[in-house]
Scaffold this motif. Sequence first.
Motif, mmCIF file in Angstrom:
data_model
loop_
_atom_site.group_PDB
_atom_site.id
_atom_site.type_symbol
_atom_site.label_atom_id
_atom_site.label_comp_id
_atom_site.label_asym_id
_atom_site.label_seq_id
_atom_site.Cartn_x
_atom_site.Cartn_y
_atom_site.Cartn_z
ATOM 1 N N PRO A 140 1.031 -0.845 -0.159
ATOM 2 C CA PRO A 140 -0.183 -0.049 -0.010
ATOM 3 C C PRO A 140 1.111 1.503 0.561
ATOM 4 O O PRO A 140 0.521 2.557 -0.624
ATOM 5 N N ASP A 141 2.095 1.541 0.479
ATOM 6 C CA ASP A 141 3.266 2.314 0.372
ATOM 7 C C ASP A 141 3.837 2.626 -0.749
ATOM 8 O O ASP A 141 4.940 3.587 -0.902
ATOM 9 N N GLY A 142 3.691 1.167 -2.122
ATOM 10 C CA GLY A 142 4.597 1.821 -2.434
ATOM 11 C C GLY A 142 5.102 1.500 -3.148
ATOM 12 O O GLY A 142 6.214 1.400 -4.021
ATOM 13 N N TRP A 143 5.981 0.021 -1.812
ATOM 14 C CA TRP A 143 6.705 -0.544 -2.452
ATOM 15 C C TRP A 143 6.544 -1.912 -4.157
ATOM 16 O O TRP A 143 5.752 -2.763 -2.971
ATOM 17 N N VAL A 144 7.476 -2.253 -4.190
ATOM 18 C CA VAL A 144 7.406 -3.620 -4.909
ATOM 19 C C VAL A 144 8.467 -5.014 -4.437
ATOM 20 O O VAL A 144 9.758 -4.981 -3.883
ATOM 21 N N THR A 145 7.838 -6.010 -3.792
ATOM 22 C CA THR A 145 8.038 -7.073 -3.608
ATOM 23 C C THR A 145 7.881 -8.296 -4.160
ATOM 24 O O THR A 145 6.918 -8.487 -4.635
ATOM 25 N N PRO A 146 8.524 -9.590 -3.948
ATOM 26 C CA PRO A 146 8.056 -10.425 -4.341
ATOM 27 C C PRO A 146 6.804 -11.248 -3.773
ATOM 28 O O PRO A 146 6.545 -10.938 -1.525
ATOM 29 N N VAL A 147 5.859 -11.806 -4.223
ATOM 30 C CA VAL A 147 4.839 -12.616 -3.915
ATOM 31 C C VAL A 147 5.368 -13.298 -2.551
ATOM 32 O O VAL A 147 6.355 -14.214 -2.779
ATOM 33 N N ASN A 148 4.859 -13.216 -1.524
ATOM 34 C CA ASN A 148 4.788 -14.236 -0.438
ATOM 35 C C ASN A 148 6.347 -13.428 0.351
ATOM 36 O O ASN A 148 7.057 -14.595 0.605
ATOM 37 N N ALA A 149 6.712 -12.288 0.051
ATOM 38 C CA ALA A 149 7.801 -12.202 0.344
ATOM 39 C C ALA A 149 8.449 -12.224 2.012
ATOM 40 O O ALA A 149 7.152 -11.908 3.282
ATOM 41 N N SER A 150 8.744 -12.611 2.320
ATOM 42 C CA SER A 150 8.930 -13.354 3.778
ATOM 43 C C SER A 150 9.227 -11.603 5.405
ATOM 44 O O SER A 150 9.817 -11.370 4.355
#
Length: 342
Positions: free
Chosen positions: A206-216
């Motif tokens: 929601p704050d605009g960061w891109v992460t891998p799906v299911n990131a730890s």
Amino acid sequence: MSKAGNAFVYLVRFIRLVLGLALVALAVWATQSQKGLDAQYGDAYELLRDAAADGIATVPADRFDPSYEGEFIHVQGKVEIGQAVDPLTGLSLKAAGLKRSVQMLQWQEERYTRKGSTEWWSRFEQVWSEKIIDSDAFHQKPLLGEEKHVNPNRLPHETGRWFGTAHVKLGSWSLSPTYTDTLSEMQPVPLELLRASLGTGWQVTPDGWVTPVNASSDVGTFRIHYDYWPVKEGFYSAVGLVKDGVLTDNIHADVTSLPLMAAGEVPSATLVQATLDRLAQGKPPQTWTAAGYLFAGLLLCIGVIARFFPFLKNYNQVPFKRRAFISIVLAAAVAVAFGILV
């Protein structure tokens, strides 16, 4: 004073001398560099002024004509922007460029002491950082049974990387990417654009960061922030120099990013005059402004000249306030001369 005390005083004076000379050398280099850039802007001014006096031809945008190689021309037509792509996440945007910033979750040590105590303790917390935090430098090692505070020694992916667009074209004319510098500015990629343009296997917080799906949520996980340089497609006018078949605003040496392009039907005379006004101002100062040069001169005088060339008998016995006043007056005078002469 003891020998050790004298040695310390001389060491401080030596460090002060070296620091003062280094600052002056840096200031002289920065000043000369600035003057060199200003000279390039002056040469670019003369080139564009002379070209305008001879007349700048307005050529059709729908047909590339190699006969204009090495000449200034005026082109009006539709701008087409290619895709800027980050192969890591598959993010593909129609923009002049795309910048990737990577942060990694890491341990950070904070040292503290209780009131009235001289004993230090450490507390550890997990923080996001674009720079590697060296866990080998932590003061307090984990006790038996405690979690080890170990950070990876490098980021999982390169940060600060820039991905330029495939092309920028004005009709059939290829443009140098530096034209877009005056048409827009760097800004965060909007959330809706991120969600629509990312490749599979990636998500947007929601704050605009891109992460891998299911990131730890463990130390070593990473997140990505994107900024981009958006340029709206549409009808534009540009004046430029044709170099190697490309219309460019790099009209001389390192002089680029000039206001030689604007949206709509803009006469060449208008674009040229705006650019001449800009070139007449010279290269914008970088880190070292005139105030910075004078400050370096002040440091030199206070740190070296006023210390090693006292103009009063028994200078070290003079009251501190008077010595400070003399040092400042002398420093200011030499600094002004430094700023004028260099």
